[in-house]
Design a protein around this motif. Structure first.
Motif, PDB file in Angstrom:
ATOM      1  N   TRP A 164       0.941  -1.494  -0.239  1.00 28.06           N
ATOM      2  CA  TRP A 164       0.442   0.066   0.099  1.00 28.06           C
ATOM      3  C   TRP A 164       0.887   1.459  -0.241  1.00 28.06           C
ATOM      4  CZ3 TRP A 164      -4.099   1.933  -1.572  1.00 28.06           C
ATOM      5  CH2 TRP A 164      -4.686   1.148  -1.334  1.00 28.06           C
ATOM      6  N   HIS A 165       1.736   1.476   1.046  1.00 29.16           N
ATOM      7  CA  HIS A 165       2.845   2.918   0.831  1.00 29.16           C
ATOM      8  C   HIS A 165       3.212   3.166   0.021  1.00 29.16           C
ATOM      9  CE1 HIS A 165       6.924   0.535   1.563  1.00 29.16           C
ATOM     10  NE2 HIS A 165       5.792  -0.710   1.730  1.00 29.16           N
ATOM     11  N   VAL A 166       3.588   1.916  -1.438  1.00 36.68           N
ATOM     12  CA  VAL A 166       3.992   2.050  -2.665  1.00 36.68           C
ATOM     13  C   VAL A 166       3.166   2.393  -3.812  1.00 36.68           C
ATOM     14  CG1 VAL A 166       5.175   0.820  -4.389  1.00 36.68           C
ATOM     15  CG2 VAL A 166       5.927   0.273  -2.304  1.00 36.68           C
TER      16      VAL A 166
ATOM     17  N   GLN B 182      19.562   6.649  -7.359  1.00 33.80           N
ATOM     18  CA  GLN B 182      20.527   7.509  -6.329  1.00 33.80           C
ATOM     19  C   GLN B 182      20.118   6.249  -5.097  1.00 33.80           C
ATOM     20  OE1 GLN B 182      20.058  10.736  -3.738  1.00 33.80           O
ATOM     21  NE2 GLN B 182      22.010  10.668  -3.208  1.00 33.80           N
ATOM     22  N   GLU B 183      18.752   6.174  -5.203  1.00 34.26           N
ATOM     23  CA  GLU B 183      18.133   5.036  -4.336  1.00 34.26           C
ATOM     24  C   GLU B 183      18.536   3.133  -4.389  1.00 34.26           C
ATOM     25  OE1 GLU B 183      17.221   5.153  -1.104  1.00 34.26           O
ATOM     26  OE2 GLU B 183      16.613   7.093  -1.838  1.00 34.26           O
ATOM     27  N   ILE B 184      18.584   3.135  -6.060  1.00 38.98           N
ATOM     28  CA  ILE B 184      18.776   1.936  -7.056  1.00 38.98           C
ATOM     29  C   ILE B 184      20.690   1.463  -6.473  1.00 38.98           C
ATOM     30  CG2 ILE B 184      19.920   0.945  -8.878  1.00 38.98           C
ATOM     31  CD1 ILE B 184      17.054   2.255  -9.953  1.00 38.98           C
ATOM     32  N   VAL B 185      21.036   2.810  -6.795  1.00 34.05           N
ATOM     33  CA  VAL B 185      22.848   2.383  -6.210  1.00 34.05           C
ATOM     34  C   VAL B 185      23.223   2.146  -4.874  1.00 34.05           C
ATOM     35  CG1 VAL B 185      23.629   3.861  -8.548  1.00 34.05           C
ATOM     36  CG2 VAL B 185      23.354   4.699  -6.135  1.00 34.05           C
ATOM     37  N   GLN B 186      22.247   2.599  -3.928  1.00 34.97           N
ATOM     38  CA  GLN B 186      22.592   2.466  -2.396  1.00 34.97           C
ATOM     39  C   GLN B 186      21.915   1.095  -1.963  1.00 34.97           C
ATOM     40  OE1 GLN B 186      19.877   6.292  -0.596  1.00 34.97           O
ATOM     41  NE2 GLN B 186      21.758   7.482  -0.686  1.00 34.97           N
ATOM     42  N   TYR B 187      20.699   0.908  -2.256  1.00 32.95           N
ATOM     43  CA  TYR B 187      20.277  -0.224  -2.299  1.00 32.95           C
ATOM     44  C   TYR B 187      21.366  -1.303  -3.183  1.00 32.95           C
ATOM     45  CZ  TYR B 187      17.811  -4.639  -3.775  1.00 32.95           C
ATOM     46  OH  TYR B 187      17.267  -6.202  -4.011  1.00 32.95           O
ATOM     47  N   PHE B 188      22.200  -1.238  -3.927  1.00 29.71           N
ATOM     48  CA  PHE B 188      22.946  -2.100  -4.195  1.00 29.71           C
ATOM     49  C   PHE B 188      24.096  -2.629  -3.487  1.00 29.71           C
ATOM     50  CE2 PHE B 188      21.631  -4.768  -7.593  1.00 29.71           C
ATOM     51  CZ  PHE B 188      22.738  -5.390  -8.053  1.00 29.71           C
TER      52      PHE B 188
ATOM     53  N   ILE C  16      27.247  -6.552 -16.554  1.00 26.93           N
ATOM     54  CA  ILE C  16      25.932  -5.708 -16.868  1.00 26.93           C
ATOM     55  C   ILE C  16      25.292  -6.724 -15.897  1.00 26.93           C
ATOM     56  CG2 ILE C  16      24.182  -4.539 -18.125  1.00 26.93           C
ATOM     57  CD1 ILE C  16      27.087  -3.502 -18.826  1.00 26.93           C
ATOM     58  N   VAL C  17      24.466  -6.136 -14.606  1.00 25.32           N
ATOM     59  CA  VAL C  17      23.352  -6.586 -14.029  1.00 25.32           C
ATOM     60  C   VAL C  17      22.216  -5.829 -14.562  1.00 25.32           C
ATOM     61  CG1 VAL C  17      22.606  -6.262 -11.687  1.00 25.32           C
ATOM     62  CG2 VAL C  17      24.956  -6.699 -12.183  1.00 25.32           C
ATOM     63  N   VAL C  18      20.453  -6.572 -14.515  1.00 28.88           N
ATOM     64  CA  VAL C  18      20.014  -6.824 -14.579  1.00 28.88           C
ATOM     65  C   VAL C  18      18.934  -6.782 -13.563  1.00 28.88           C
ATOM     66  CG1 VAL C  18      17.610  -6.841 -16.219  1.00 28.88           C
ATOM     67  CG2 VAL C  18      20.084  -6.418 -17.374  1.00 28.88           C
ATOM     68  N   ASN C  19      18.837  -5.689 -13.232  1.00 30.49           N
ATOM     69  CA  ASN C  19      17.450  -5.885 -11.935  1.00 30.49           C
ATOM     70  C   ASN C  19      15.892  -5.514 -12.197  1.00 30.49           C
ATOM     71  OD1 ASN C  19      16.096  -7.559  -9.349  1.00 30.49           O
ATOM     72  ND2 ASN C  19      18.330  -7.100  -8.696  1.00 30.49           N
ATOM     73  N   GLY C  20      15.093  -5.334 -10.668  1.00 33.13           N
ATOM     74  CA  GLY C  20      13.383  -4.660 -11.019  1.00 33.13           C
ATOM     75  C   GLY C  20      12.866  -5.036 -10.522  1.00 33.13           C
ATOM     76  N   PHE C  21      11.544  -4.086 -10.448  1.00 35.52           N
ATOM     77  CA  PHE C  21      10.982  -4.244  -8.916  1.00 35.52           C
ATOM     78  C   PHE C  21       9.737  -5.252  -9.451  1.00 35.52           C
ATOM     79  CE2 PHE C  21      13.077  -0.454  -9.855  1.00 35.52           C
ATOM     80  CZ  PHE C  21      13.480  -0.149  -8.927  1.00 35.52           C
TER      81      PHE C  21
ATOM     82  N   ALA D  45       6.738   5.552  -7.657  1.00 33.82           N
ATOM     83  CA  ALA D  45       6.496   4.625  -6.421  1.00 33.82           C
ATOM     84  C   ALA D  45       7.476   3.948  -6.049  1.00 33.82           C
ATOM     85  CB  ALA D  45       5.376   3.367  -6.714  1.00 33.82           C
ATOM     86  N   ALA D  46       8.671   2.991  -7.560  1.00 30.28           N
ATOM     87  CA  ALA D  46      10.492   3.020  -6.972  1.00 30.28           C
ATOM     88  C   ALA D  46      11.315   3.417  -6.095  1.00 30.28           C
ATOM     89  CB  ALA D  46      10.320   2.409  -8.076  1.00 30.28           C
ATOM     90  N   ILE D  47      10.911   4.920  -5.927  1.00 27.75           N
ATOM     91  CA  ILE D  47      11.565   5.556  -4.590  1.00 27.75           C
ATOM     92  C   ILE D  47      11.197   4.884  -3.373  1.00 27.75           C
ATOM     93  CG2 ILE D  47      12.011   7.736  -4.059  1.00 27.75           C
ATOM     94  CD1 ILE D  47      11.505   9.197  -6.779  1.00 27.75           C
ATOM     95  N   GLU D  48      10.280   5.400  -3.369  1.00 25.30           N
ATOM     96  CA  GLU D  48       9.263   4.601  -1.814  1.00 25.30           C
ATOM     97  C   GLU D  48      10.050   2.728  -1.468  1.00 25.30           C
ATOM     98  OE1 GLU D  48       7.232   4.200   1.838  1.00 25.30           O
ATOM     99  OE2 GLU D  48       8.289   5.882   0.576  1.00 25.30           O
ATOM    100  N   ALA D  49       9.362   1.996  -2.710  1.00 29.33           N
ATOM    101  CA  ALA D  49       9.746   0.910  -2.182  1.00 29.33           C
ATOM    102  C   ALA D  49      11.408   0.826  -1.812  1.00 29.33           C
ATOM    103  CB  ALA D  49       9.407  -0.045  -3.336  1.00 29.33           C
ATOM    104  N   LEU D  50      11.814   1.157  -2.310  1.00 29.91           N
ATOM    105  CA  LEU D  50      13.272   1.456  -1.728  1.00 29.91           C
ATOM    106  C   LEU D  50      13.390   1.604  -0.622  1.00 29.91           C
ATOM    107  CD1 LEU D  50      15.427   1.757  -5.659  1.00 29.91           C
ATOM    108  CD2 LEU D  50      15.138  -0.218  -4.338  1.00 29.91           C
ATOM    109  N   ARG D  51      13.291   2.518  -0.700  1.00 25.35           N
ATOM    110  CA  ARG D  51      13.437   2.980   0.908  1.00 25.35           C
ATOM    111  C   ARG D  51      12.523   2.111   1.796  1.00 25.35           C
ATOM    112  NH1 ARG D  51      12.191   9.725  -1.094  1.00 25.35           N
ATOM    113  NH2 ARG D  51      14.814  10.309  -1.580  1.00 25.35           N
ATOM    114  N   ASN D  52      11.726   1.914   1.972  1.00 28.81           N
ATOM    115  CA  ASN D  52      11.049   1.486   2.432  1.00 28.81           C
ATOM    116  C   ASN D  52      10.190  -0.106   2.448  1.00 28.81           C
ATOM    117  OD1 ASN D  52      11.106   3.756   4.546  1.00 28.81           O
ATOM    118  ND2 ASN D  52       9.667   4.919   2.800  1.00 28.81           N
ATOM    119  N   GLY D  53      10.733  -0.462   1.639  1.00 31.64           N
ATOM    120  CA  GLY D  53      10.203  -2.006   1.311  1.00 31.64           C
ATOM    121  C   GLY D  53      11.076  -3.664   1.766  1.00 31.64           C
ATOM    122  N   ASP D  54      11.522  -2.990   2.663  1.00 30.76           N
ATOM    123  CA  ASP D  54      12.922  -4.123   3.415  1.00 30.76           C
ATOM    124  C   ASP D  54      12.073  -5.325   3.844  1.00 30.76           C
ATOM    125  OD1 ASP D  54      14.908  -3.258   1.436  1.00 30.76           O
ATOM    126  OD2 ASP D  54      15.774  -2.835   3.321  1.00 30.76           O
TER     127      ASP D  54
END
Length: 390
Positions: free
Chosen positions: A47-49, A75-81, A231-236, A278-287
């Motif tokens: 829901w939060h996403v 920025q969130e992607i590289v921090q997540y990785f 080359i790393v491929v990932n996603g949501f 939405a993805a910014i929120e997922a990376l920040r608070n989706g663990d």
């Protein structure tokens, strides 16, 4: 009259339609079908996403984004990785946000492959790799992975398939359809084969958050000396149950990502704006969301493996993704025959193993990204089908 066959690109005409979609389409035309065929989470996007995406629409944030994606998202992607896999990237040069992971794979292949270049593809694996290589006028070179090796890519088999024309290795782990994974020691063995070559690696890590057991996923880019060639491929889609948002990304050396971005710029321009918010929120608070979904998948994984073994089919125990790949050779049916008869008689849709490469013949892919009730009913019907074959 226009001869449309004369108008069509020869490479496109040679590409076969997806074997996954065939049985999905049959299921859609029938009533009371239990589908275990599609790799899509049965969870809704948290829901939060969703709320973050909705809020961006409320505020009228419906404009184009930069070609590479919002700086905030990159920025969130590289921090997540860095946080999850201990690999550092530059948000300004080493990442591009794409329309799903599939676009990122396509960009990588088209950027690297010249006509005649060979691409090593372990199979069984996801259906898109081989056609994408063919459409880029590359030469797919198939490496068969085997059940006795837990469907892993073995270093000696990799070495045996390398030629002077080899340009790219695709590493599809955690694997769709088998659920096989490559742990650190297995990746290090692959790295030793590659270290003195010029071969690049496309590491498709879309299921990186869906690994089971005590050992977490290890990114191939984290292996010593491999980041510069990977080359790393990932996603949501899989980790955050965001399939319909169509958002993925690629990470890699700046020189290659710059060229991939150029292709993306002209073909797509930018990934969906709302999805990026939405993805910014997922990376920040989706663990926590990931953890809850992973626990559910793990429980279903054990349920399905045990279910097939009780039915009497050999079933490799997957350590990643959300699929099992039971062997159906004991029935005397081909993969296509098994799936066709199963859906016609018991209204259960699964995918023939040969949809993922010829070496998948004799297996079927069953997704456990469905509710326990749905899975249990599916297993009951499959047992009834198998019992009638005896």
């Amino acid at each position: 009259m226009i001869d449309y066959q004369q108008m069509l690109n020869d490479k496109i005409k040679q590409v076969k339609p997806s074997g996954i979609r065939r049985f999905f389409d049959i299921a859609n035309e029938m009533d009371d079908v239990i589908s275990l065929s599609i790799g899509e989470p049965d969870f809704s996007t948290p829901w939060h996403v969703r709320e973050e995406g909705i809020e961006s629409l409320r505020k009228g944030k419906t404009w184009y984004t930069p070609n590479r994606g919002f700086a905030e998202l990159r920025q969130e992607i590289v921090q997540y990785f860095d946080r999850r896999f201990q690999v550092k990237y530059d948000e300004n040069t080493d990442v591009v946000v794409t329309v799903g992971g599939s676009e990122a794979i396509d960009l990588c292949v088209r950027t690297l492959i010249n006509p005649g270049d060979e691409v090593l593809i372990p199979q069984p694996s996801f259906v898109c790799y081989e056609p994408m290589v063919q459409m880029a006028e590359g030469v797919p070179v198939i490496i068969e992975t085997k059940e006795e090796n837990q469907f892993r890519l073995m270093p000696e088999e990799l070495l045996a398939h390398i030629t002077p024309k080899t340009k790219l290795l695709i590493l599809p782990f955690p694997n769709n359809p088998t659920g096989g994974v490559m742990r650190r020691e297995h990746l290090e063995a692959i790295a030793r084969v590659l270290k003195d070559t010029q071969i690049m690696v496309l590491s498709d890590e879309i299921y990186s958050e869906l690994t089971y057991g005590k050992q977490p996923h290890v990114s191939f880019a984290s292996i010593d000396g491999m980041k510069e060639r990977t080359i790393v491929v990932n996603g949501f889609s899989k980790s955050y149950a965001m399939t319909g948002w169509r958002l993925g990304y690629a990470l890699g050396p700046a020189e290659i990502l710059g060229e991939m971005t150029k292709l993306h710029q002209y073909a797509i321009m930018s990934a969906p704006t709302t999805a990026q918010y939405a993805a910014i929120e997922a990376l920040r608070n989706g663990d926590e969301d990931i953890q809850k979904m992973r626990e559910q998948y793990d429980m279903r994984r054990r349920l399905v493996v045990d279910g097939f073994r009780k039915i009497g089919l050999t079933c490799f125990e997957p350590e990643g993704a959300f699929y099992v790949f039971p062997c159906i050779r004991s029935t005397g049916l081909s993969s296509e025959e098994f799936c066709e008869r199963l859906i016609r008689t018991e209204r259960v849709a699964v995918v023939p193993g040969n949809a993922f490469g010829a070496c998948g013949e004799g297996f079927i892919r069953v997704s456990y990204s469905y509710s326990v009730k749905h899975i249990t009913e599916g297993l009951t019907r499959i047992k009834r089908f198998i019992d009638r074959l005896k």
